[in-house]
Each structure stands twice: as C-alpha cells, then as structure tokens.
Design a protein around this motif. Structure first.
Motif, short mmCIF file in Angstrom:
data_model
loop_
_atom_site.label_atom_id
_atom_site.label_comp_id
_atom_site.label_asym_id
_atom_site.label_seq_id
_atom_site.Cartn_x
_atom_site.Cartn_y
_atom_site.Cartn_z
N GLU A 32 0.83 -1.21 0.00
CA GLU A 32 0.00 0.00 0.00
C GLU A 32 0.87 1.26 0.00
OE1 GLU A 32 -3.13 2.33 2.97
OE2 GLU A 32 -2.47 0.28 3.43
N ALA A 33 1.92 1.27 0.83
CA ALA A 33 2.81 2.43 0.88
C ALA A 33 3.56 2.62 -0.43
CB ALA A 33 3.79 2.27 2.04
N VAL A 34 3.93 1.52 -1.07
CA VAL A 34 4.63 1.61 -2.36
C VAL A 34 3.71 2.21 -3.42
CG1 VAL A 34 5.57 0.24 -4.25
CG2 VAL A 34 6.32 -0.19 -1.91
N ARG A 35 2.47 1.76 -3.46
CA ARG A 35 1.53 2.30 -4.45
C ARG A 35 1.33 3.81 -4.23
NH1 ARG A 35 -1.31 -2.65 -3.25
NH2 ARG A 35 -1.14 -4.10 -5.00
N ALA A 36 1.25 4.23 -2.98
CA ALA A 36 1.09 5.65 -2.70
C ALA A 36 2.32 6.43 -3.16
CB ALA A 36 0.86 5.87 -1.20
N ALA A 37 3.51 5.87 -2.98
CA ALA A 37 4.73 6.54 -3.41
C ALA A 37 4.83 6.58 -4.93
CB ALA A 37 5.95 5.84 -2.81
N LEU A 38 4.38 5.53 -5.60
CA LEU A 38 4.43 5.49 -7.06
C LEU A 38 3.54 6.56 -7.68
CD1 LEU A 38 4.39 1.63 -7.67
CD2 LEU A 38 6.25 3.21 -8.24
N ALA A 39 2.53 6.99 -6.94
CA ALA A 39 1.65 8.04 -7.45
C ALA A 39 2.31 9.41 -7.39
CB ALA A 39 0.34 8.05 -6.65
N ARG A 40 3.45 9.48 -6.74
CA ARG A 40 4.18 10.74 -6.62
C ARG A 40 5.45 10.66 -7.47
NH1 ARG A 40 4.39 12.37 -0.33
NH2 ARG A 40 4.86 14.38 -1.32
N GLU A 41 6.08 11.80 -7.65
CA GLU A 41 7.30 11.87 -8.46
C GLU A 41 8.49 11.46 -7.62
OE1 GLU A 41 9.63 15.06 -11.38
OE2 GLU A 41 8.04 15.72 -10.03
N GLY A 42 9.47 10.79 -8.24
CA GLY A 42 10.72 10.53 -7.55
C GLY A 42 11.02 9.06 -7.35
N SER A 43 12.20 8.79 -6.86
CA SER A 43 12.67 7.42 -6.63
C SER A 43 12.14 6.88 -5.31
CB SER A 43 14.21 7.40 -6.61
OG SER A 43 14.70 8.29 -5.62
N ILE A 44 12.08 5.55 -5.20
CA ILE A 44 11.51 4.90 -4.03
C ILE A 44 12.44 3.80 -3.57
CG2 ILE A 44 9.50 3.66 -3.11
CD1 ILE A 44 7.99 4.77 -5.64
N GLY A 45 12.74 3.77 -2.28
CA GLY A 45 13.54 2.71 -1.70
C GLY A 45 12.79 2.04 -0.56
N VAL A 46 12.58 0.74 -0.67
CA VAL A 46 11.99 -0.04 0.42
C VAL A 46 13.16 -0.70 1.14
CG1 VAL A 46 10.43 -1.92 1.05
CG2 VAL A 46 9.90 -0.46 -0.92
N ILE A 47 13.46 -0.23 2.33
CA ILE A 47 14.66 -0.68 3.04
C ILE A 47 14.26 -1.60 4.18
CG2 ILE A 47 16.78 0.05 4.16
CD1 ILE A 47 16.50 2.76 2.91
N VAL A 48 14.85 -2.78 4.18
CA VAL A 48 14.53 -3.79 5.20
C VAL A 48 15.81 -4.49 5.63
CG1 VAL A 48 12.21 -4.16 4.28
CG2 VAL A 48 14.10 -5.57 3.45
N ALA A 49 15.73 -5.20 6.75
CA ALA A 49 16.85 -6.03 7.17
C ALA A 49 17.20 -7.03 6.07
CB ALA A 49 16.50 -6.76 8.46
N ASP A 50 18.46 -7.35 5.94
CA ASP A 50 18.91 -8.19 4.83
C ASP A 50 18.14 -9.50 4.73
OD1 ASP A 50 20.80 -6.12 5.04
OD2 ASP A 50 22.39 -7.38 4.21
#
Length: 692
Positions: A584-602
């Motif tokens: 859900e958070a990724v879809r919201a970010a994709l609706a905006r301009e710019g790069s997206i990083g989903v950062i998680v433990a390895d």
C-alpha cells in the motif's frame, strides 16, 4: 535587502504569452547566450576531434597523445538535459582586476569553460578563482560584484531567472532563493547528481581547500559531505591538473552500489578519468568468512607491529662464511663479517630492498679481497658477484625471498611463530582467536578474508614501498578498521586526503569513535576536522525523528538541523499485515514523483520482494552489492543503504534491522536518513525504545 527580481514564480510551464514583456526579453537574451554557448562548445569539441596524434614522433608518444585527445573530446561532451551554465555575475566595475583583466564584466558560471572563436569566455568554469564570488559574495562582502543571477531550467531549457542585488546592503537578512530551493528539493531519478549549482558557502570553503591540506568532514545526513568530497576532487583536478595527472587521484567508497550511485557526478563536471573503487577493490576482493570478533582483532592497529616482527623473524643469523671462486682464486668472507652486514641492514630498510642491498654488500666484501690481491675489479664485476650462485644461496638461507601470503599463512597457521611475533602485544586468548583451527595445506591454497586483505597489504608495504597518489577521497571512513586506514594512508603518504563520514553512522564492530584516531591511522595527523550539521536534503521532521537515536549511538555529536521544513514528510504506523502495508505504501509513493527505496533487514529482502511480486504485482528490483540495479523502485538491504538517497523511503520492521547486528541502532539511523521527501516506517513488532 530589496526583493530579488524574479521570473521563477511566473515562468515554467506557463504560456509564453502570459510572460511580462520585460521578463520575456531577459529570458530571450539569456536563451540566446545559452544557444551561442552550446554552439561554441560543439565547435570546441569538433576542433579537439580534428586534432591528430600523428604529429608525435614515435608510436608510444602517439598513443599517449591520442589518449589525451580522447579525454579532451569526452570532457567537452554537451549533455542537452544538463544546464551549461546556472548562474551569472555582474561586476560593479570597481573591483581590482589583475590576472582577470581580459574577462568581461558579465560572467556566466557553469560546469566547464566555453569560449568563442576569438577565445573570449562565454562560460566560466565554476572552479575558476573568479567564480568563487558566485558562492561567497554577499551584501556585506560583494567581492566586487553588484548582481548575482540564478537560472532555472526544465530539462535543458532555460525557463526562469532570479536576481540578487549585492551592492545595496540595508541590514535585512538574506532572502531565500526559490530557484535554489527548487533545485535542492528536485526529485531524484537515477544516480547521484552534482550540486555545482547549489554549493553553499561553508561547502565551497571545503571544496576549494588547497591540495596540500587534508580535510576531514564530519557530516550529518543530508549535509552534502559526499558531494563536497567529489566536488573537491573536481576542483583539485582543475587547479592542479599537471601535478595530479602524474600522481593521480582516487575515490574510495564503501561498496560498489555506492560507487554506481555517484558514478555520474565527476563526468558531468568534465572529469572523465578518476579512479573510483572500494577498499576491497583496492586491497583485494577476499571473501572467506570469519567471526566478527576475529575480523575486529585483525583490524586492530597492534597487528602492524606483529606483522613487522613476523616478517623480520625470517631473517636469520649467518652461521657460515661466504666462499667465492673466480678462475683459480678463492675469496672468503667470514661469518662474523656477514653477521655484521646483516645486522646493519636489518630493520633499516624495507625487506625487499634490504635483500638486494645484502647481495651488493656481500659482493663489495669480495671485491675488497680482490683489490687486496692487486686486482682492479669494476662495477660489472661486483654485479656479477652479487648474482653469483654462492651469494644467492647464502642470501636465500639468511634473508629468504618472501611474499605477503607466505608470511601471513605462517603467522596464522603456526601458534609458536605467532607467539614469537606477537610477544606481549597480544594476549594468549587473542592469539588463540587469530590462529586457524584447520590451516590450509599451503599458503597457495589458503582462502583469505576481507580483514586479511589489509594485513597482506601491510606486509606488501613492508617488503616493497607502496606508490603514493596525489590525493585520496575516502567516503564513509568511520567504518574502516585501523589496518584498513593504514592501507589507505600509504596511498596518500606523499599527498593529501579528503576524509568523509559520520561517526553516528558507524556500523562495523571496529567503527571509529573519533576523527583524531582516523587521521592518526591514515598518517594525516595535521588534517583539519570540520563538522557539517546543517542539512539541505533531509526534511526536518525526518531528521529530528532519526536524531532520537543519537544519544545512544554518538552522544558526543551535535544534533543535526535541517533547513527544509518537514510537515507531512514522516509517517510511523503499526500494522497487522506487513506485506500488505508495504504494498500500500509503495503504491502511494508510485503516485508521486521521484525514486523509491523499500529498506529492510537483509534477511527480509527476499520475503518483501516476493510479496511485492505476488500478490501485489508491483514491478521492482532488488539492489545488489555490485550496484547494478537501475529502477525507480528498489528493495534495498539495510547493509547497502549507506550513502544512498531516495525521494520516498519505506522502512519495514525497524526492530529486525536493529537486532541483525551489534551496532544495529547505528544501522537504523543510516536507514532512517535516506529519505529526501517522505519517510514511512511500518512495523508489527515494537519500535526500539529510543524511537517509541
């Protein structure tokens, strides 16, 4: 100060018919200058291409000249989407002009120098001395200028301008440039951009520091410390071109992903031939696994003394003399004389040159005996004696030829030899920790770890001197061990360094606690430490949130501040279904301009990537250690996030990042400060107490 004359808030995507006539005329004139400058740059490049290397006298000279011409052509490349100039300075006509008398009163400041067919400057390189006023001039010190103009662009099209009078001080605080703010906040896509149009006065001071001085920059997230280091490299290459073309300059980053991220900055500034590497790439890409406590011990500065003893323990006391036969004559050098020669050389030179010197000293002793018998040997005879079998056999026994791998293998596989080399510098428990439980069959089959690479490099320098560069830029230096820093220091022993990092972002077991220690291990003790605490990229709300961790990870550092307001930039939410919440958070970010990083433990990377793929059906890539992933949406392992930036960052399950390693809170601080527009923190488990 009077409000600046500006078209930046009225011109962009507007219809040109709506632009006031006076502003439209200014823009037309500036666009005409841009077109003329681009045409002149194309002519400069065409001229460089027309030059032939055939004029050089021999084949080698032709190849060198051709390489230089190719570099010149590459440096003159015009990038249509990159502004050729970004500012203008108008002189007040009263400043002293000495070396710059041929410069026009109106100077356009850009990424490289451009001149017309009469060699009149159309664009002045931002690194030229006269360009400093663009970054430093103020109403209190106009530096001989009456006006500073900034230009706004969309793609490569000049769309706006903004004027700042510098010759009418009235005591009012400086205004905030809309064009400058827009450029700083512009969404990121692809690799890191240069900041040449937005360099601040304190950054400019660091960038223009002279080549002979080492600079250490403690920089909070978003303060531009990496950009400062890269731009200083470009400035030094411009100012000391001939000197650095001989001695070289190198950028050392924490990993390949980081190097990929910064790879386009220097070429955009016209510097196409700068080596960029990692510590592993420089010292050897060894990857044998070993426990963190072993790696930490190998990185301890005490190992330098242990390694030196280990090498010189291979030099033994001669027990027999030397007999050299020539024709019917025999010449004898007694054992006691050989012991004196060995003792005089041992420890006073590097191991390799010492071995060569021993051969010459023994040969000289033989020549003395030849002269005592009335002979007249010359240098050729001495060289022949030094290469003779009796001399070589004696040297191989007393001063054997060694490789770094041979010495380190013996040290780690022979407990008795390790004890002799360590003496009191290492405890018995530490020696047991270092000793291999199951050594390889020989040094040729041994597998080395990343920590071993620095030890091998130390030994290599003890055997033969490591060549020095003219300048070294080291980023994320706080994460390097003392032995790794010593290895880098050897590469700038005759030069200087730009040391960049943030003690709060130290994530290795051996992370530095002070920059004084870092400079000491680099052997750059006179380096000047500067702290940057004012951020330009990270929103204030995000930076304040991450700064809650500082008392636990770096209590001695000043709390960073951000110039960017941050309302709405931070979202922290506890969720029941992490995968669904991330999607859900990724879809919201994709609706905006710019790069997206989903950062998680390895260890969560695979699961999060799988959930985005199915059932969410969201296209993305996983950032790899080699940095080859190029995509607007990246799933980023926490251990690779350092030095990177994304417009929108989604951090999933912070507690997993913290528990994954001993300095997990520092790793979380790194992760939380990667955002330049929004940060979304999603968690099912409780947050670390420092953030609760």
């Amino acid at each position: 100060m009077p409000a600046p004359t500006s078209a930046s808030d009225r011109i962009g995507d507007d219809d040109p018919a709506d632009i006031p006539a006076d502003i439209s005329d200014v823009l037309l004139a500036e666009r005409a200058h841009l077109a003329r400058s681009r045409a002149a740059l194309a002519a400069m490049r065409a001229h460089a291409r027309s030059l032939s290397a055939d004029a050089a006298g021999d084949w080698v000279s032709q190849q060198i000249l051709r390489s230089l011409l190719d570099e010149r052509v590459a440096a003159l490349a015009d990038h249509p989407d990159t502004p050729l100039f970004f500012g203008r300075l108008d002189s007040d006509g009263n400043g002293e002009r000495t070396d710059d008398d041929d410069l026009p009163p109106r100077l356009y400041i850009g990424r490289r120098h451009v001149h017309d067919e009469h060699r009149r400057p159309l664009v002045i390189d931002w690194r030229a001395p006269v360009s400093r006023a663009f970054y430093q001039a103020s109403t209190t010190d106009p530096m001989g200028m009456r006006l500073r103009r900034r230009f706004g662009y969309q793609g490569g099209e000049l769309t706006a301008y903004e004027d700042e009078p510098l010759d009418r001080p009235d005591g009012r605080s400086p205004y905030t440039s809309k064009i400058l703010t827009k450029e700083i906040e512009r969404p990121r896509t692809g690799p890191m951009r240069d900041i040449v149009a937005t360099i601040q006065p304190d950054q400019d001071d660091l960038v223009r520091t002279d080549l002979d001085r080492t600079v250490c920059v403690q920089g909070a997230p978003g303060t531009g410390k990496t950009a400062v280091g890269l731009h200083r490299a470009a400035y030094l290459l411009f100012t000391h071109r001939e000197r650095l073309s001989r001695s070289g300059i190198m950028i050392v980053g924490p990993n390949r992903a980081f190097l990929s991220y910064i790879s386009s900055v220097l070429p955009a500034l016209g510097e196409v031939k700068v080596d960029q590497t990692t510590v592993a790439g420089l010292l050897g890409d060894h990857d044998a696994p070993e426990p963190p406590q072993v790696a930490a011990l190998k990185g301890d500065a005490r190992m330098a003394t242990v390694l030196k003893r280990a090498l010189w323990l291979h030099v033994t006391k001669p027990t027999e003399g030397l007999v050299y036969t020539s024709g019917g004559s025999r010449y004898r050098v007694p054992d006691y004389e050989i012991r004196e020669i060995v003792a005089s050389l041992r420890g006073t030179t590097r191991y390799g040159p010492g071995r060569a010197a021993l051969a010459q000293r023994l040969a000289h002793a033989v020549l003395i005996r030849m002269e005592q018998r009335g002979e007249a040997p010359d240098d050729r005879v001495q060289d022949a004696v030094a290469r003779s079998r009796p001399v070589r056999q004696l040297i191989d026994k007393v001063w054997p030829k060694l490789t770094p791998e041979q010495v380190l293998y013996r040290l780690l596989s022979d407990p008795a030899f390790l004890a002799a080399a360590a003496r009191s510098d290492l405890t018995e428990q530490e020696r047991e920790l270092l000793s291999w439980p199951k050594p390889a069959r020989s040094w040729r089959s041994a597998r080395w770890s990343a920590a071993d690479a620095a030890l091998l490099d130390e030994l290599a320098d003890l055997i033969e001197r490591t060549p020095s560069l003219g300048h070294l830029v080291v980023d994320e230096a706080q994460d390097l061990s003392a032995m790794q820093l010593r290895a880098l220091g050897r590469r700038c022993r005759n030069g200087s360094a730009t040391v960049l990092g943030d003690l709060a972002q130290g994530t290795t077991p051996w992370s530095a606690r002070s920059w004084t220690d870092v400079l000491h291990h680099l052997d750059q003790r006179d380096g000047e430490v500067t702290e940057l605490t004012l951020g330009f990229r990270t929103p204030r709300e995000v930076l304040d949130y991450a700064a809650r961790l500082l008392p636990a990870i770096a209590p001695g550092l000043a709390v960073p501040r951000s110039l960017r307001p941050g309302p709405g930039s931070l979202t922290v939410r506890r969720v029941d279904d992490l995968d669904a919440a991330v999607a859900e958070a990724v879809r919201a970010a994709l609706a905006r301009e710019g790069s997206i990083g989903v950062i998680v433990a390895d260890e969560l990377v695979a699961a999060v990537s799988a959930a985005l793929t199915e059932p969410a059906g969201i296209d993305h890539v996983v950032l790899s250690p080699d940095g080859t992933a190029e995509h607007r949406l990246q799933v980023v392992p926490a251990t690779l996030a350092k030095g990177l930036e994304y417009d929108h960052v989604i951090v999933a399950e912070p507690s997993e990042i913290v528990s994954a390693e001993p300095r997990g809170l520092a790793r979380l601080y790194v992760v939380l400060t990667r955002a330049v527009t929004t940060l979304t923190v999603l968690h099912t488990a409780a947050l670390p107490a420092e953030l609760a």
